[in-house]
Design a protein around this motif. Structure first.
Motif, PDB file in Angstrom:
ATOM      1  N   PHE A 136     -83.333 -58.097 -22.912  1.00 31.59           N
ATOM      2  CA  PHE A 136     -83.763 -58.728 -21.663  1.00 31.59           C
ATOM      3  C   PHE A 136     -83.072 -58.096 -20.459  1.00 31.59           C
ATOM      4  O   PHE A 136     -83.711 -57.778 -19.453  1.00 31.59           O
ATOM      5  CB  PHE A 136     -83.462 -60.237 -21.740  1.00 31.59           C
ATOM      6  N   SER A 137     -81.752 -57.873 -20.584  1.00 33.03           N
ATOM      7  CA  SER A 137     -81.021 -57.330 -19.433  1.00 33.03           C
ATOM      8  C   SER A 137     -81.356 -55.852 -19.233  1.00 33.03           C
ATOM      9  O   SER A 137     -81.492 -55.393 -18.102  1.00 33.03           O
ATOM     10  CB  SER A 137     -79.509 -57.526 -19.606  1.00 33.03           C
ATOM     11  N   LEU A 140     -84.701 -54.928 -17.244  1.00 31.91           N
ATOM     12  CA  LEU A 140     -84.748 -54.971 -15.778  1.00 31.91           C
ATOM     13  C   LEU A 140     -84.255 -53.666 -15.148  1.00 31.91           C
ATOM     14  O   LEU A 140     -84.678 -53.310 -14.047  1.00 31.91           O
ATOM     15  CB  LEU A 140     -83.883 -56.132 -15.251  1.00 31.91           C
ATOM     16  N   SER A 147     -90.723 -55.104 -15.119  1.00 35.42           N
ATOM     17  CA  SER A 147     -89.392 -55.651 -15.389  1.00 35.42           C
ATOM     18  C   SER A 147     -89.017 -56.677 -14.332  1.00 35.42           C
ATOM     19  O   SER A 147     -88.350 -57.668 -14.623  1.00 35.42           O
ATOM     20  CB  SER A 147     -88.366 -54.525 -15.467  1.00 35.42           C
ATOM     21  N   TYR A 148     -89.486 -56.459 -13.111  1.00 33.12           N
ATOM     22  CA  TYR A 148     -89.187 -57.417 -12.043  1.00 33.12           C
ATOM     23  C   TYR A 148     -89.756 -58.800 -12.379  1.00 33.12           C
ATOM     24  O   TYR A 148     -89.044 -59.807 -12.346  1.00 33.12           O
ATOM     25  CB  TYR A 148     -89.763 -56.912 -10.714  1.00 33.12           C
ATOM     26  N   THR A 151     -88.190 -60.473 -15.460  1.00 31.80           N
ATOM     27  CA  THR A 151     -86.877 -61.059 -15.166  1.00 31.80           C
ATOM     28  C   THR A 151     -87.030 -62.330 -14.341  1.00 31.80           C
ATOM     29  O   THR A 151     -86.320 -63.314 -14.542  1.00 31.80           O
ATOM     30  CB  THR A 151     -86.005 -60.037 -14.410  1.00 31.80           C
ATOM     31  N   THR A 155     -85.587 -65.619 -16.018  1.00 31.43           N
ATOM     32  CA  THR A 155     -84.479 -66.367 -15.414  1.00 31.43           C
ATOM     33  C   THR A 155     -84.958 -67.734 -14.924  1.00 31.43           C
ATOM     34  O   THR A 155     -84.200 -68.695 -14.936  1.00 31.43           O
ATOM     35  CB  THR A 155     -83.847 -65.586 -14.236  1.00 31.43           C
ATOM     36  N   ARG A 173     -79.072 -64.469 -11.804  1.00 29.77           N
ATOM     37  CA  ARG A 173     -79.706 -63.647 -10.773  1.00 29.77           C
ATOM     38  C   ARG A 173     -78.721 -63.067  -9.778  1.00 29.77           C
ATOM     39  O   ARG A 173     -79.048 -62.146  -9.052  1.00 29.77           O
ATOM     40  CB  ARG A 173     -80.725 -64.498 -10.007  1.00 29.77           C
ATOM     41  N   VAL A 178     -84.550 -62.848  -7.579  1.00 32.38           N
ATOM     42  CA  VAL A 178     -84.299 -61.601  -8.310  1.00 32.38           C
ATOM     43  C   VAL A 178     -84.293 -60.459  -7.287  1.00 32.38           C
ATOM     44  O   VAL A 178     -85.305 -60.195  -6.644  1.00 32.38           O
ATOM     45  CB  VAL A 178     -85.398 -61.362  -9.368  1.00 32.38           C
ATOM     46  N   THR A 182     -79.326 -58.736  -8.713  1.00 29.62           N
ATOM     47  CA  THR A 182     -79.588 -59.038 -10.124  1.00 29.62           C
ATOM     48  C   THR A 182     -79.448 -57.764 -10.963  1.00 29.62           C
ATOM     49  O   THR A 182     -78.935 -57.808 -12.083  1.00 29.62           O
ATOM     50  CB  THR A 182     -81.007 -59.617 -10.293  1.00 29.62           C
ATOM     51  N   PHE A 186     -77.038 -57.532 -14.037  1.00 32.03           N
ATOM     52  CA  PHE A 186     -77.561 -57.260 -15.384  1.00 32.03           C
ATOM     53  C   PHE A 186     -76.940 -55.981 -15.963  1.00 32.03           C
ATOM     54  O   PHE A 186     -76.738 -55.863 -17.155  1.00 32.03           O
ATOM     55  CB  PHE A 186     -79.096 -57.139 -15.350  1.00 32.03           C
TER      56      PHE A 186
END
Lengths: 362, 150
Positions: A136-137, A140, A147-148, A151, A155, A173, A178, A182, A186
């Protein structure tokens, strides 16, 4: 020979006997489910690939809203073999999650979590959570449109938790929205916090596996009662088979990276609508698809809050399964837990497939 | 030892244990409190403007279309209906905060993330969104479009 001389030099200074004794004694049970023993090692191998390629990526990647996308573009187009390193990192991440899922469900269905291996299972489930958070991290970090929004949604889901949700969301965040903050956060999570946690828990997991040896499925234990179990030595028989599997996987990774290089997509724009056909990484698709079907309100509750609580309960069930399945502790078959496992796999497979084939019209 | 002395020693031990325990507790708190506070991101000052003049002229907008604009730090959506009405809403989907878009063929507002739809009054009509889109007020001065909190 140099190797023998080095070994003798070490032996003179450090007593290597316990290690040699342990390696010499370690055996792997041979039965019709032996194949499942390979998936943990395969996950570990892919994790090694992730560490190596991840370290290489940090040399050029820049974690900020202004530079993240451009730096990945630079890696893909200007840095020699940058495309290869990044594509292998992305492909290997996905294969690792797949191998980990197979490993987890095979352990579940062969009831290897039963006494005395409860802690091995619990540490494994924690690793599972860490790996999903890694995915997940990391998703982004290229700061592209997909990815934006992934995320943003992910979140926001964390933000739905009763009481602590809002705080958790801001914590993830690095603010209310975001943004580039963030990305920085991340990045820190992805390359420092999670690796530290992973190292600690993985060490414990591997220590427990070595200490307790491989679990034999209860059905096979029952069938073999009174007879001695057929085994093979870990070194070299099993290890060579492991290495063969890893070598093939490395070839597959290289082929995937060369033939299907990981795309970068469009740069994230917080003031553009979410594009049609948007979906998260495949291993989150079953949850994403379910969220589409949950109605806005169920009784007095918001649908998504109930959905998210449901997933949390599901995760908690898996974490605690060795303590819930009392029968397996006594070596008895427990069809209820077997069917729960099969239902879970069926749910994940069906909803993942629906996520790719169900029509969503623009 | 007589019981009285015993009690005194016990009392002394308890006091020392308490002092050690609480100072360890204080040490623990003094280390972790700043860390936890450090992790919580500071509140940023919101732009104080309450109205935004959009970068497009009214005449530029064709009927049955929608555009995203920046309203403070969040996206807004401006819709010109086929009847020529101009409406504005927050473009943040009320489900999980994706950014919505206008669908010309169906004349509705749609969120691609989880397939939620809203009508042209911002009302949630299908899919998972639990609430209508937040409406914004539109003022037309000559050819300029000014959007403000509703």
């Amino acid at each position: 020979m140099a190797v023998v001389r080095i070994a003798a030099w070490l032996e003179e200074r450090i007593d290597l006997w316990p290690l040699r004794h342990f390696i010499g004694k370690k055996v792997i049970p041979v039965h019709r489910h032996t194949i499942w023993y390979y998936f943990g090692g395969m996950t570990l191998f892919l994790f090694g690939i992730q560490v190596a390629t991840g370290i290489l990526l940090t040399l050029y990647y820049r974690p900020s809203g202004e530079e993240a996308y451009e730096s990945v573009q630079f890696i893909m187009t200007d840095v020699q073999f940058g495309w290869l390193v990044r594509s292998i990192h992305s492909w290997s991440a996905n294969l690792m999650v797949l191998m980990m899922m197979i490993h987890m469900f095979s352990v579940y269905l062969t009831q290897a979590y039963r006494k005395p291996r409860e802690l091995t299972w619990v540490t494994g489930m924690l690793l599972f959570g860490i790996v999903l958070f890694f995915g997940f991290s990391g998703y982004l970090l290229p700061w592209n449109v997909l990815s934006y929004f992934a995320t943003k949604v992910g979140t926001e889901i964390a933000g739905q938790f009763p009481l602590v949700g809002h705080m958790l969301m801001r914590l993830l965040r690095g603010g209310d929205e975001v943004t580039g903050a963030t990305v920085s956060r991340f990045y820190g999570i992805h390359i420092a916090i999670l690796p530290a946690l992973m190292t600690a828990i993985l060490s414990l997991h591997l220590f427990l596996v070595q200490k307790q040896g491989m679990s034999v499925p209860p059905a096979i234990e029952r069938a073999q009662r009174g007879q001695s179990m057929k085994t093979m030595p870990f070194v070299p028989n099993f290890l060579l088979r492991d290495l063969f599997g890893w070598f093939v996987t490395l070839g597959i990774l290289a082929a995937l990276a060369a033939l299907l290089p990981w795309e970068l997509g469009q740069k994230a724009d917080p003031f553009a609508p979410a594009p049609a056909g948007i979906r998260p990484e495949w291993y989150f698709v079953f949850m994403f698809q379910s969220l589409k079907y949950i109605p806005a309100k169920i009784g007095p509750f918001d649908g998504e809050v109930l959905g998210i609580l449901g997933y949390s309960l599901g995760g908690l069930f898996l974490l605690l399964v060795p303590f819930l399945d009392k029968k397996s502790t006594m070596g008895e078959p427990n069809p209820v837990f077997r069917w729960i496992g099969i239902a879970l796999i069926a749910y994940i497979v069906i909803f993942t497939a629906l996520g790719y084939v169900a029509p969503v019209g623009k | 030892m007589v019981p009285e002395q015993d009690e005194q020693v016990d009392h002394g031990r308890r006091t020392v244990n308490w002092l050690l325990g609480s100072s360890l507790g204080v040490l623990f708190v003094s280390i972790f409190y700043p860390i936890v506070k450090y992790l919580v991101p500071p509140k940023l000052a919101e732009p104080t403007t309450v109205s935004v003049t959009l970068p497009w002229k009214l005449a530029e907008l064709k009927a049955n279309s929608g555009r995203i604009f920046r309203f403070k730090s969040l996206p807004g959506i401006l819709v010109k209906t086929s009847g020529g009405d101009v409406r504005a809403f927050s473009a943040v989907c009320t489900h999980l905060q994706c950014t919505v878009q206008y669908r010309e063929d169906r004349q509705d507002i749609w969120c691609a993330c989880h397939n939620g739809t809203f009508d042209l009054n911002g009302k949630n009509i299908s899919g998972p969104p639990p609430r209508p889109l937040e409406p914004l007020k539109v003022n037309v001065r000559g050819d300029q479009i000014i959007v403000m909190k509703g």
